[in-house]
Design a protein around this motif. Structure first.
Motif, PDB file in Angstrom:
ATOM      1  N   PHE A  74       0.848  -1.188   0.000  1.00 39.05           N
ATOM      2  CA  PHE A  74       0.000   0.000   0.000  1.00 39.05           C
ATOM      3  C   PHE A  74       0.884   1.237   0.000  1.00 39.05           C
ATOM      4  O   PHE A  74       2.041   1.188   0.445  1.00 39.05           O
ATOM      5  CB  PHE A  74      -0.939   0.007   1.209  1.00 39.05           C
ATOM      6  CG  PHE A  74      -1.965  -1.081   1.132  1.00 39.05           C
ATOM      7  CD1 PHE A  74      -3.129  -0.904   0.397  1.00 39.05           C
ATOM      8  CD2 PHE A  74      -1.750  -2.302   1.742  1.00 39.05           C
ATOM      9  CE1 PHE A  74      -4.061  -1.922   0.281  1.00 39.05           C
ATOM     10  CE2 PHE A  74      -2.678  -3.328   1.638  1.00 39.05           C
ATOM     11  CZ  PHE A  74      -3.836  -3.138   0.904  1.00 39.05           C
ATOM     12  N   THR A  75       0.329   2.334  -0.504  1.00 42.18           N
ATOM     13  CA  THR A  75       1.080   3.580  -0.589  1.00 42.18           C
ATOM     14  C   THR A  75       0.327   4.702   0.117  1.00 42.18           C
ATOM     15  O   THR A  75      -0.891   4.629   0.324  1.00 42.18           O
ATOM     16  CB  THR A  75       1.324   3.995  -2.059  1.00 42.18           C
ATOM     17  OG1 THR A  75       0.063   4.204  -2.695  1.00 42.18           O
ATOM     18  CG2 THR A  75       2.130   2.944  -2.805  1.00 42.18           C
ATOM     19  N   ALA A  76       1.088   5.734   0.480  1.00 46.08           N
ATOM     20  CA  ALA A  76       0.532   6.944   1.080  1.00 46.08           C
ATOM     21  C   ALA A  76       1.488   8.089   0.755  1.00 46.08           C
ATOM     22  O   ALA A  76       2.669   7.866   0.476  1.00 46.08           O
ATOM     23  CB  ALA A  76       0.383   6.785   2.594  1.00 46.08           C
ATOM     24  N   THR A  77       0.982   9.281   0.801  1.00 48.59           N
ATOM     25  CA  THR A  77       1.790  10.459   0.500  1.00 48.59           C
ATOM     26  C   THR A  77       2.470  10.978   1.758  1.00 48.59           C
ATOM     27  O   THR A  77       1.854  11.041   2.830  1.00 48.59           O
ATOM     28  CB  THR A  77       0.913  11.569  -0.122  1.00 48.59           C
ATOM     29  OG1 THR A  77       0.342  11.054  -1.321  1.00 48.59           O
ATOM     30  CG2 THR A  77       1.718  12.815  -0.439  1.00 48.59           C
ATOM     31  N   ILE A  78       3.726  11.344   1.607  1.00 49.40           N
ATOM     32  CA  ILE A  78       4.489  12.019   2.656  1.00 49.40           C
ATOM     33  C   ILE A  78       4.729  13.437   2.161  1.00 49.40           C
ATOM     34  O   ILE A  78       5.282  13.639   1.079  1.00 49.40           O
ATOM     35  CB  ILE A  78       5.838  11.308   2.926  1.00 49.40           C
ATOM     36  CG1 ILE A  78       5.599   9.916   3.519  1.00 49.40           C
ATOM     37  CG2 ILE A  78       6.718  12.163   3.843  1.00 49.40           C
ATOM     38  CD1 ILE A  78       6.862   9.102   3.727  1.00 49.40           C
ATOM     39  N   ASN A  79       4.292  14.419   2.946  1.00 45.54           N
ATOM     40  CA  ASN A  79       4.452  15.827   2.584  1.00 45.54           C
ATOM     41  C   ASN A  79       5.778  16.357   3.115  1.00 45.54           C
ATOM     42  O   ASN A  79       5.821  17.192   4.021  1.00 45.54           O
ATOM     43  CB  ASN A  79       3.269  16.651   3.107  1.00 45.54           C
ATOM     44  CG  ASN A  79       1.978  16.240   2.437  1.00 45.54           C
ATOM     45  OD1 ASN A  79       1.862  16.299   1.217  1.00 45.54           O
ATOM     46  ND2 ASN A  79       1.030  15.773   3.221  1.00 45.54           N
ATOM     47  N   GLY A 130      -4.216  -0.483   6.888  1.00 47.66           N
ATOM     48  CA  GLY A 130      -4.510   0.443   7.979  1.00 47.66           C
ATOM     49  C   GLY A 130      -3.290   1.158   8.515  1.00 47.66           C
ATOM     50  O   GLY A 130      -3.356   2.347   8.843  1.00 47.66           O
ATOM     51  N   GLU A 131      -2.155   0.467   8.606  1.00 47.56           N
ATOM     52  CA  GLU A 131      -0.972   1.084   9.198  1.00 47.56           C
ATOM     53  C   GLU A 131      -0.203   1.978   8.222  1.00 47.56           C
ATOM     54  O   GLU A 131       0.522   2.883   8.653  1.00 47.56           O
ATOM     55  CB  GLU A 131      -0.038   0.032   9.803  1.00 47.56           C
ATOM     56  CG  GLU A 131       0.718  -0.810   8.805  1.00 47.56           C
ATOM     57  CD  GLU A 131       1.522  -1.942   9.418  1.00 47.56           C
ATOM     58  OE1 GLU A 131       1.525  -2.139  10.644  1.00 47.56           O
ATOM     59  OE2 GLU A 131       2.170  -2.658   8.630  1.00 47.56           O
ATOM     60  N   THR A 132      -0.352   1.751   6.925  1.00 48.76           N
ATOM     61  CA  THR A 132       0.451   2.483   5.934  1.00 48.76           C
ATOM     62  C   THR A 132       0.327   3.998   6.049  1.00 48.76           C
ATOM     63  O   THR A 132       1.347   4.687   6.117  1.00 48.76           O
ATOM     64  CB  THR A 132       0.145   1.991   4.504  1.00 48.76           C
ATOM     65  OG1 THR A 132       0.548   0.613   4.426  1.00 48.76           O
ATOM     66  CG2 THR A 132       0.887   2.788   3.457  1.00 48.76           C
ATOM     67  N   PRO A 133      -0.874   4.589   6.085  1.00 41.62           N
ATOM     68  CA  PRO A 133      -0.931   6.058   6.186  1.00 41.62           C
ATOM     69  C   PRO A 133      -0.365   6.580   7.506  1.00 41.62           C
ATOM     70  O   PRO A 133       0.186   7.691   7.550  1.00 41.62           O
ATOM     71  CB  PRO A 133      -2.412   6.387   6.034  1.00 41.62           C
ATOM     72  CG  PRO A 133      -3.144   5.118   6.283  1.00 41.62           C
ATOM     73  CD  PRO A 133      -2.207   4.001   5.942  1.00 41.62           C
ATOM     74  N   PHE A 134      -0.468   5.793   8.569  1.00 41.76           N
ATOM     75  CA  PHE A 134       0.081   6.219   9.859  1.00 41.76           C
ATOM     76  C   PHE A 134       1.606   6.133   9.868  1.00 41.76           C
ATOM     77  O   PHE A 134       2.276   6.987  10.456  1.00 41.76           O
ATOM     78  CB  PHE A 134      -0.546   5.412  10.996  1.00 41.76           C
ATOM     79  CG  PHE A 134      -1.998   5.735  11.198  1.00 41.76           C
ATOM     80  CD1 PHE A 134      -2.387   6.919  11.808  1.00 41.76           C
ATOM     81  CD2 PHE A 134      -2.983   4.862  10.751  1.00 41.76           C
ATOM     82  CE1 PHE A 134      -3.730   7.236  11.977  1.00 41.76           C
ATOM     83  CE2 PHE A 134      -4.325   5.164  10.912  1.00 41.76           C
ATOM     84  CZ  PHE A 134      -4.708   6.358  11.525  1.00 41.76           C
ATOM     85  N   PHE A 135       2.173   5.102   9.232  1.00 40.60           N
ATOM     86  CA  PHE A 135       3.626   5.053   9.079  1.00 40.60           C
ATOM     87  C   PHE A 135       4.097   6.247   8.253  1.00 40.60           C
ATOM     88  O   PHE A 135       5.087   6.893   8.590  1.00 40.60           O
ATOM     89  CB  PHE A 135       4.077   3.751   8.407  1.00 40.60           C
ATOM     90  CG  PHE A 135       4.148   2.553   9.317  1.00 40.60           C
ATOM     91  CD1 PHE A 135       4.463   2.660  10.662  1.00 40.60           C
ATOM     92  CD2 PHE A 135       3.926   1.282   8.805  1.00 40.60           C
ATOM     93  CE1 PHE A 135       4.550   1.552  11.485  1.00 40.60           C
ATOM     94  CE2 PHE A 135       4.014   0.158   9.617  1.00 40.60           C
ATOM     95  CZ  PHE A 135       4.312   0.295  10.955  1.00 40.60           C
ATOM     96  N   ALA A 136       3.387   6.547   7.165  1.00 42.40           N
ATOM     97  CA  ALA A 136       3.761   7.688   6.318  1.00 42.40           C
ATOM     98  C   ALA A 136       3.748   8.978   7.120  1.00 42.40           C
ATOM     99  O   ALA A 136       4.669   9.796   7.033  1.00 42.40           O
ATOM    100  CB  ALA A 136       2.829   7.786   5.112  1.00 42.40           C
TER     101      ALA A 136
END
Length: 174
Positions: free
Chosen positions: A11-16, A158-164
């Motif tokens: 899974f992917t998520a954005t890091i700003n 579930g954890e991917t956006p929180f890790f990001a």
């Protein structure tokens, strides 16, 4: 299926934050227990140490699908934008203790000058010990795999956006 793969999820998520500010190994090997727990309700504890050969290790404890897992992640690749960790993880179930092999890969790539795409990729495979564990209980591997996959995939998602978000906070502190 000769390698007895249980799950392969990504899974992917954005890091700003800009790519040059991100250091995934530094984040991983300094992650506080509270920060780790904040990344998933399934996360129990985290710490870091070294393996007997001196490589860095991340120790994670979590509960997935009702089973307590203790992961002994050894760093096999440690670049600022790419970290690969490998573990023969202990699983504690109502039927006893066994192990599975887990490969955890975290990476980032630039989207633009101020943002990155974070990828959380988790693969797990049955160990010989695990296959014997299933055999003793009369559980076919395919049945176990079909039951385990949705729980493991949901956990990773579930954890991917929180890790990001945690990596972003660490990057912006630097």
């Amino acid at each position: 299926m000769t390698d007895h793969e249980i799950v392969d999820s990504s899974f992917t998520a954005t890091i700003n934050a800009p790519l040059e500010k991100i250091d995934i190994p530094k984040w991983c090997f300094s992650l506080s227990e509270k920060e780790y727990q904040g990344c998933s309700p399934a996360h129990v504890a985290a710490g870091f140490t070294t393996a007997p050969d001196g490589k860095r290790m991340s120790i994670n404890v979590e509960v997935i699908g009702g089973s307590l897992m203790v992961q002994h992640y050894v760093e096999t690749l440690g670049q600022k934008d790419h970290l690969i960790l490998e573990s023969v993880s202990d699983i504690f179930t109502p039927s006893g203790r066994t192990t599975i092999h887990v490969l955890w890969e975290l990476s980032v790539k630039a989207i633009d000058a101020e943002r990155c795409e974070f990828t959380n990729h988790v693969r797990s495979k049955a160990t010989g010990e695990f296959m014997a564990f299933l055999d003793r209980q009369g559980i076919p591997f395919d049945v176990f795999r079909a039951q385990r996959q949705p729980m493991s995939i949901a956990h990773n998602q579930g954890e991917t956006p929180f890790f990001a978000a945690s990596i972003e906070r660490a990057a912006l502190k630097n």
